[in-house]
Scaffold this motif. Structure first.
Motif, PDB file in Angstrom:
ATOM      1  N   UNK A  67      13.063 -16.922 -37.306  1.00 49.23           N
ATOM      2  CA  UNK A  67      12.054 -16.564 -36.744  1.00 49.23           C
ATOM      3  C   UNK A  67      11.758 -18.228 -35.923  1.00 49.23           C
ATOM      4  N   UNK A  68      12.014 -19.131 -37.095  1.00 51.32           N
ATOM      5  CA  UNK A  68      11.108 -20.229 -37.314  1.00 51.32           C
ATOM      6  C   UNK A  68      11.966 -20.811 -36.368  1.00 51.32           C
ATOM      7  N   UNK A  69      13.151 -21.042 -36.339  1.00 46.88           N
ATOM      8  CA  UNK A  69      13.816 -21.756 -35.362  1.00 46.88           C
ATOM      9  C   UNK A  69      13.987 -21.307 -34.139  1.00 46.88           C
ATOM     10  N   UNK A  70      13.650 -20.395 -34.087  1.00 47.96           N
ATOM     11  CA  UNK A  70      13.406 -19.755 -32.406  1.00 47.96           C
ATOM     12  C   UNK A  70      12.625 -19.745 -31.907  1.00 47.96           C
ATOM     13  N   UNK A  71      11.564 -20.082 -32.408  1.00 48.12           N
ATOM     14  CA  UNK A  71      10.057 -20.257 -31.950  1.00 48.12           C
ATOM     15  C   UNK A  71       9.494 -21.734 -31.740  1.00 48.12           C
ATOM     16  N   UNK A  72       9.682 -21.870 -30.355  1.00 47.73           N
ATOM     17  CA  UNK A  72       9.313 -23.271 -29.472  1.00 47.73           C
ATOM     18  C   UNK A  72       8.092 -23.602 -29.876  1.00 47.73           C
ATOM     19  N   UNK A 125      19.073 -38.229 -46.776  1.00 49.01           N
ATOM     20  CA  UNK A 125      18.409 -38.240 -45.588  1.00 49.01           C
ATOM     21  C   UNK A 125      19.545 -37.355 -44.496  1.00 49.01           C
ATOM     22  N   UNK A 126      21.087 -37.135 -44.695  1.00 48.23           N
ATOM     23  CA  UNK A 126      21.980 -36.559 -44.723  1.00 48.23           C
ATOM     24  C   UNK A 126      21.487 -34.650 -44.015  1.00 48.23           C
ATOM     25  N   UNK A 127      21.256 -34.366 -45.631  1.00 49.60           N
ATOM     26  CA  UNK A 127      20.612 -33.054 -45.340  1.00 49.60           C
ATOM     27  C   UNK A 127      19.404 -32.585 -44.715  1.00 49.60           C
ATOM     28  N   UNK A 128      18.145 -33.156 -45.225  1.00 49.43           N
ATOM     29  CA  UNK A 128      17.265 -33.477 -44.737  1.00 49.43           C
ATOM     30  C   UNK A 128      17.076 -33.154 -42.979  1.00 49.43           C
ATOM     31  N   UNK A 129      18.320 -33.942 -42.306  1.00 51.38           N
ATOM     32  CA  UNK A 129      18.393 -33.972 -40.558  1.00 51.38           C
ATOM     33  C   UNK A 129      19.574 -33.176 -40.069  1.00 51.38           C
ATOM     34  N   UNK A 130      20.141 -32.573 -41.143  1.00 49.45           N
ATOM     35  CA  UNK A 130      20.748 -31.307 -40.326  1.00 49.45           C
ATOM     36  C   UNK A 130      19.867 -29.567 -40.747  1.00 49.45           C
ATOM     37  N   UNK A 131      19.932 -30.025 -41.382  1.00 49.39           N
ATOM     38  CA  UNK A 131      18.495 -28.837 -41.797  1.00 49.39           C
ATOM     39  C   UNK A 131      16.821 -28.804 -39.969  1.00 49.39           C
ATOM     40  N   UNK A 132      16.539 -30.352 -40.911  1.00 50.85           N
ATOM     41  CA  UNK A 132      15.795 -29.956 -39.398  1.00 50.85           C
ATOM     42  C   UNK A 132      16.026 -29.980 -38.167  1.00 50.85           C
ATOM     43  N   UNK A 133      17.649 -31.392 -37.707  1.00 49.27           N
ATOM     44  CA  UNK A 133      17.706 -30.697 -36.947  1.00 49.27           C
ATOM     45  C   UNK A 133      18.289 -28.884 -35.886  1.00 49.27           C
ATOM     46  N   UNK A 134      19.400 -27.719 -37.093  1.00 51.40           N
ATOM     47  CA  UNK A 134      19.281 -26.392 -37.088  1.00 51.40           C
ATOM     48  C   UNK A 134      18.383 -25.531 -36.832  1.00 51.40           C
ATOM     49  N   UNK A 135      16.498 -26.382 -37.563  1.00 48.68           N
ATOM     50  CA  UNK A 135      15.896 -25.655 -37.140  1.00 48.68           C
ATOM     51  C   UNK A 135      14.483 -25.995 -36.295  1.00 48.68           C
ATOM     52  N   UNK A 136      14.596 -27.240 -35.542  1.00 49.61           N
ATOM     53  CA  UNK A 136      14.635 -27.336 -33.864  1.00 49.61           C
ATOM     54  C   UNK A 136      13.064 -28.428 -34.804  1.00 49.61           C
ATOM     55  N   UNK A 137      13.141 -29.228 -35.891  1.00 50.99           N
ATOM     56  CA  UNK A 137      11.790 -29.393 -36.471  1.00 50.99           C
ATOM     57  C   UNK A 137      11.573 -30.234 -35.767  1.00 50.99           C
ATOM     58  N   UNK A 138      10.643 -31.281 -35.420  1.00 49.44           N
ATOM     59  CA  UNK A 138      10.989 -33.147 -35.552  1.00 49.44           C
ATOM     60  C   UNK A 138      11.033 -33.302 -37.052  1.00 49.44           C
ATOM     61  N   UNK A 139      12.605 -34.212 -36.608  1.00 47.98           N
ATOM     62  CA  UNK A 139      13.213 -34.676 -37.795  1.00 47.98           C
ATOM     63  C   UNK A 139      12.230 -35.517 -38.133  1.00 47.98           C
ATOM     64  N   UNK A 140      12.765 -36.497 -37.283  1.00 49.32           N
ATOM     65  CA  UNK A 140      11.853 -38.257 -37.741  1.00 49.32           C
ATOM     66  C   UNK A 140      10.399 -38.265 -38.730  1.00 49.32           C
ATOM     67  N   UNK A 141       9.791 -36.635 -38.392  1.00 55.40           N
ATOM     68  CA  UNK A 141       8.472 -36.897 -39.103  1.00 55.40           C
ATOM     69  C   UNK A 141       8.896 -36.015 -40.643  1.00 55.40           C
ATOM     70  N   UNK A 142       9.812 -35.272 -40.152  1.00 46.71           N
ATOM     71  CA  UNK A 142      10.371 -34.601 -41.650  1.00 46.71           C
ATOM     72  C   UNK A 142      10.903 -35.671 -42.736  1.00 46.71           C
ATOM     73  N   UNK A 143      11.551 -36.559 -42.168  1.00 50.12           N
ATOM     74  CA  UNK A 143      11.819 -37.628 -43.439  1.00 50.12           C
ATOM     75  C   UNK A 143      11.034 -38.001 -43.112  1.00 50.12           C
TER      76      UNK A 143
END
Length: 243
Positions: free
Chosen positions: A132-137, A168-186
Motif C-alpha cells: 500500500x505504501x509503495x502504491x501511494x504517491x 547502502x545498496x540494500x537501503x537504495x534497493x528497498x527505497x527505490x522499490x517503495x518509492x521513498x526519497x532514497x537520499x533522505x532515507x540514507x
C-alpha cells in the motif's frame, strides 16, 4: 489527535500524564521524539503503520536504555504515545510482530522481500502494508519509518549492515522499490547510526564518572571510619590512663 492541536498542547498533555521529573540528559531525547511524532500525527498524509511503530519503539528503547530509574521508562513511553492520541500497547505489539517476522527471515532474502514483499505466511500483513505504501504517491515518509526499516534489517541481516557498500545498496534497493526519497532515507539512517555511536560513547563516559564517584564515596566512607576508629582508640587510651 485533532489537527488543531499544537506542540505545546502535546507537551502539556505529556507532562500531565508523566509527572515525575525527567533526567536532563534524556529530556531532549524525549521531547525531540515527541515533537517529531506530533508533527507527523497532525499531517493530513500521515497514516500509522507497524513499520513506523517499530521505528518509534526502537528509537525510544535504544536512546532510553540506560535511563534511571528504570521503572520510569514505561510511564514515559505510555505518556509519549497517549499525549498525541496513540496507544502504547499497540505500538509495542505491532513493533514486536514486525521484529518476529524479521527474525524469521534469512539474511539473503530480507532485502529482496522488503523490495518485493510476498503476501503469504506470517509476513502477509506487513506485505500488504508495504504494498500500500509503495502504491501511494502521497505516502508521508518519516525518519521514524526509515528507522523501522533499518531495525528490520538489523534483526534479519546484522552482518549485512556492517558492510557499508552492502548496507547502502540494500537501503537504495528497498527505497527505490517503495518509492521513498532514497537520499533522505540514507541520510536519516546515517544520522541515526551516528547518534547510536555517540550514545554508546556517552554511556561509557557516564559509566566512568559513576565509577569514579563511587570510589570517592567509598574513600570518604573509609576515611570517616578510620577517623572514628582512631578517635575511639584515643578515647579508650585516655580513659585507661585516667584509671
Amino acid at each position: 489527535m485533532n489537527n488543531l492541536s499544537t506542540v505545546s498542547d502535546t507537551k502539556r498533555n505529556f507532562y500531565s500524564q508523566h509527572t515525575r521529573p525527567i533526567n536532563s540528559i534524556y529530556r531532549r531525547v524525549v521531547e525531540e521524539l515527541m515533537v517529531e511524532m506530533h508533527l507527523l500525527s497532525t499531517n493530513v498524509d500521515f497514516d500509522y503503520n507497524p513499520v513506523y511503530a517499530l521505528g518509534v519503539v526502537s528509537s525510544f528503547d535504544r536512546f532510553m536504555a540506560s535511563y534511571r530509574p528504570d521503572v520510569d521508562k514505561q510511564s514515559i513511553f505510555v505518556a509519549l504515545c497517549q499525549s498525541m492520541g496513540g496507544n502504547a500497547q499497540q505500538y509495542r505489539t505491532d513493533a514486536a510482530g514486525v521484529q518476529e517476522f524479521a527474525r524469521s527471515m534469512q539474511e539473503q532474502d530480507i532485502v529482496t522481500w522488503l523490495a518485493h514483499p510476498t503476501n503469504d505466511g506470517m509476513g502477509a500483513q506487513l506485505a500488504s502494508t508495504l504494498g500500500s505504501i509503495a502504491s501511494n504517491p502521497k505516502f508521508k515518509y518519516s525518519r521514524l519509518f526509515g528507522i523501522g526499516l533499518f531495525t528490520i534489517l538489523e534483526q534479519a541481516a546484522p552482518d549485512l549492515l556492517k558492510d557499508e557498500k552492502k548496507r547502502e545498496a540494500a537501503i537504495l534497493q528497498i527505497g527505490e522499490a517503495m518509492h521513498l526519497p532514497t537520499d533522505k532515507l540514507q541520510k536519516d539512517l546515517d544520522t541515526y547510526r551516528s547518534n547510536l555511536d555517540k550514545l554508546v560513547q556517552m554511556e561509557a563516559v557516564m559509566g566512568d564518572l559513576a565509577e569514579a564517584e563511587r570510589k570517592k564515596r567509598e574513600k570518604r566512607a573509609q576515611e570517616k571510619a578510620d577517623a572514628t576508629a582512631k578517635a575511639e582508640a584515643k578515647a579508650a587510651e585516655t580513659e585507661a590512663k585516667s584509671e
